[in-house]
Enzyme design. Structure first.
Site, PDB file in Angstrom:
ATOM      1  N   LYS A  84      34.865  64.524  -3.296  1.00  0.00           N
ATOM      2  CA  LYS A  84      33.764  65.487  -3.199  1.00  0.00           C
ATOM      3  C   LYS A  84      32.530  64.726  -2.708  1.00  0.00           C
ATOM      4  O   LYS A  84      31.826  64.065  -3.472  1.00  0.00           O
ATOM      5  CB  LYS A  84      33.494  66.154  -4.552  1.00  0.00           C
ATOM      6  CG  LYS A  84      32.438  67.234  -4.462  1.00  0.00           C
ATOM      7  CD  LYS A  84      31.225  66.768  -5.211  1.00  0.00           C
ATOM      8  CE  LYS A  84      29.901  67.328  -5.012  1.00  0.00           C
ATOM      9  NZ  LYS A  84      29.230  67.249  -3.768  1.00  0.00           N
ATOM     10  N   GLU A 100      27.766  54.728 -11.301  1.00  0.00           N
ATOM     11  CA  GLU A 100      26.820  53.831 -10.609  1.00  0.00           C
ATOM     12  C   GLU A 100      25.579  54.653 -10.348  1.00  0.00           C
ATOM     13  O   GLU A 100      25.600  55.566  -9.510  1.00  0.00           O
ATOM     14  CB  GLU A 100      27.417  53.329  -9.288  1.00  0.00           C
ATOM     15  CG  GLU A 100      28.644  52.458  -9.439  1.00  0.00           C
ATOM     16  CD  GLU A 100      28.364  51.165 -10.175  1.00  0.00           C
ATOM     17  OE1 GLU A 100      27.206  50.720 -10.236  1.00  0.00           O
ATOM     18  OE2 GLU A 100      29.326  50.606 -10.729  1.00  0.00           O
ATOM     19  N   CYS A 115      19.837  52.706  -3.696  1.00  0.00           N
ATOM     20  CA  CYS A 115      19.789  52.473  -5.137  1.00  0.00           C
ATOM     21  C   CYS A 115      19.233  51.086  -5.427  1.00  0.00           C
ATOM     22  O   CYS A 115      18.676  50.845  -6.484  1.00  0.00           O
ATOM     23  CB  CYS A 115      21.188  52.618  -5.726  1.00  0.00           C
ATOM     24  SG  CYS A 115      22.405  51.691  -4.823  1.00  0.00           S
ATOM     25  N   GLU A 173      12.291  56.077 -10.828  1.00  0.00           N
ATOM     26  CA  GLU A 173      12.864  55.932  -9.482  1.00  0.00           C
ATOM     27  C   GLU A 173      12.250  56.993  -8.560  1.00  0.00           C
ATOM     28  O   GLU A 173      12.194  58.169  -8.922  1.00  0.00           O
ATOM     29  CB  GLU A 173      14.383  56.118  -9.539  1.00  0.00           C
ATOM     30  CG  GLU A 173      15.036  55.876  -8.184  1.00  0.00           C
ATOM     31  CD  GLU A 173      16.556  56.027  -8.219  1.00  0.00           C
ATOM     32  OE1 GLU A 173      17.042  57.026  -8.770  1.00  0.00           O
ATOM     33  OE2 GLU A 173      17.241  55.145  -7.670  1.00  0.00           O
TER      34      GLU A 173
END
Ligand code: NAD
Length: 495
Positions: free
Chosen positions: A175, A250, A284, A385
């Site tokens: 996906k 992750e 990331c 973030e």
């Protein structure tokens, strides 16, 4: 007319059961429709799980070196088509061509590493505590693998997950992010062309709620490998705990680069520019915080602001472009909101702070590289973030303070220090709380054969890449062969 694409389920290219679709557009020029993709749902996921389940037995009994050879062929095809794939990736998600070529190259490197792992998948043989008895551990596949990926590395991240899943004998339901369905479709076409048997790979397009949630909830999916935000990772972890599925997460980061007084400043400057503004800050591992020691603070800030102002925004397909657009309108709004937050927190905006819509950038989601100085550790722009071209700079007096400021975050993915003091470098390696530490290199950049992942709220302890990921995609079976011809009892006091 834009092209219509399909899911791949049960060995066939098919529309969503509902016939619903969504458009994929170019973030550099939102008027350009890249393609129309199936907006799938629970019933498509169910069909994909059924297909993968049917494929499992034959695939787990295919020798691992044969599975590895197929993955090697995938690497060969990716090599042949690297340039075409990279150009489409730049159209689809905006990062510059050098970076999308690097994204495909990471997939190629991962393929060749994974192929060779098909000839290892080591177990152990160890002595038995009883005579005439043989002990070993062997690695077996886990079962149906649900793979959920983000858009910022649309080739590398799926390959990090799908190649080891396949080499270890697990059929896959993929996906992909709905911002990058074209790269995902190309990848699945190549898997099939290389010889992955039809039902062993299944592709289901669509959003997180419609496709991701039912995939995680499905009782016949044995593992989920997810890369994305920490918020979504936590919901996946909770849902998966009901069925005790194996889950690899992750997640987000708030990575920092330290620059000490004794650093090579030119090198540190190149590092932070690349770390903070490469991929428009949407990695990331992006450098979101810069921690600079007092003695060189003013000098380094002058160098940094000057260099950031010279970065050229534009179409990633053009060789002169340094920085592409953000992925979509929502992500640009997030960046705008954080810039407002930084101003309200009284950080000093030393460059940037605006939407960029000049010339050819008028139809894209561009935002100027932005730097905040005088940031303090408790500010939100120092903690959260942002996932965009915004850098928060913090000033520190000592090495000890630099490490403490760096560790003052709920995340722990990547980190970096620029110093010429070897003692400091080793103390950094020891004391920084992160899955990845660079000495005299930027926070971004992975190598296919090295473990990749983070600590704290960046993940749940698993690693992608290298040798470690093969643990995640296999179960250990402990096997005893007793050739004594009599009952020998272990766990009894035989002494
Ligand atoms: P996201 O969490 O919004 O989406 C990631 C994927 O999860 C997409 O495919 C999405 O459709 C799906 N999804 C969304 N909601 C879901 C749900 N409830 N259940 C199941 N699936 C769901 O993240 P994004 O915006 O695509 O990517 C950016 C984030 O990813 C950032 O936080 C970034 O740090 C992180 N990221 C981490 C790594 C890493 O290796 N640690 C690498 C790349 C990106």
């Amino acid at each position: 007319m834009s092209k219509n694409y399909q899911n791949y389920i049960g060995g066939e290219w098919v529309d969503a059961r509902s016939d619903e679709t969504f458009e994929n557009r170019n973030p550099t020029n939102w008027d350009e429709v890249i393609g129309v993709f199936p907006n799938s749902g629970k019933e498509d996921v169910a069909a994909a799980v059924k297909s993968a389940r049917e494929a499992f037995d034959a695939w787990r009994l295919t020798p691992a070196p044969v599975r590895g050879n197929i993955v090697k062929k995938v690497g060969d095809i990716l090599t042949e088509r690297k340039d075409d794939i990279a150009r489409n990736m730049t159209r689809e998600m905006g990062k510059i061509l050098d970076e999308t070529r690097g994204d495909v190259q990471e997939g190629i490197d991962t393929a060749y590493y994974a192929a060779s792992e098909g000839r290892r998948l080591f177990g152990h043989t160890v002595p038995s505590e009883l005579p005439n008895k043989f002990n070993m551990s062997v690695r077996t596949p886990v079962g149906v693998a649900g793979i959920i990926t983000p858009w910022n590395f649309p080739m590398a991240i799926p390959t990090w997950k799908i190649f080891p899943a396949l080499v270890c004998g697990n059929p896959v339901i993929f996906k992909p992010a709905s911002d990058t369905p074209l790269t995902a479709t190309t990848f699945v076409e190549i898997l099939l062309e290389a010889g992955v048997p039809p039902k062993v790979v299944n592709l289901v397009h669509g959003g997180g709620r419609r496709v991701g949630v039912p995939l995680v909830e499905h009782p016949d999916v044995n593992l989920i490998s997810f890369t994305g935000s920490t918020a979504v990772g936590k919901t996946i972890s909770k849902t998966a705990s009901d069925s005790l599925k194996r889950v690899s997460l992750e997640l987000g980061g708030k990575n920092a680069q330290i620059v000490m007084d004794d650093a090579n400043l030119e090198l540190a400057l190149e590092g932070v520019l690349w770390g903070a503004f490469g991929t428009t800050g949407q990695r990331c591992t992006a450098t979101s915080r810069l921690i600079v020691q007092d003695g060189i603070y003013n000098k380094f800030m002058d160098m940094l602001v000057d260099a950031a102002q010279n970065l050229k925004l534009g179409d990633g397909l053009k060789s002169e472009t340094d920085v592409g657009p953000l992925i979509n309108e929502g992500q640009r709004q997030t960046v705008e909101e954080y810039v407002e937050i930084g101003q309200k927190e009284c950080a000093t905006m030393v460059t940037g702070g605006n939407i960029y819509d000049k010339g050819a950038c008028k139809n894209g989601w561009f935002y100027e590289p932005t730097i905040f100085a005088d940031v303090t550790p408790e500010m939100r722009i120092a903690k959260e973030e942002i996932f965009g071209p915004v850098l928060s700079v913090l000033r520190v007096k000592s090495f000890e303070e630099a490490v403490s400021v760096l560790n003052n975050t709920k995340y722990g993915l990547s980190s970096s220090i620029y110093t010429n003091d070897v003692n400091r470098a080793f103390q950094t390696m020891r004391d920084i709380e992160a899955g990845i530490t660079y000495i005299n290199g930027p926070t971004i950049g992975a190598e296919a054969h090295m473990p990749f992942g983070g600590v704290k709220e960046t993940g749940n302890g698993h690693r992608e890449g290298g040798w470690e990921v093969y643990e995640f995609y296999t179960e250990t079976k402990t096997v005893f062969v007793d050739y004594s011809g009599k009952l020998q009892r272990a766990q009894i006091d035989n002494y």
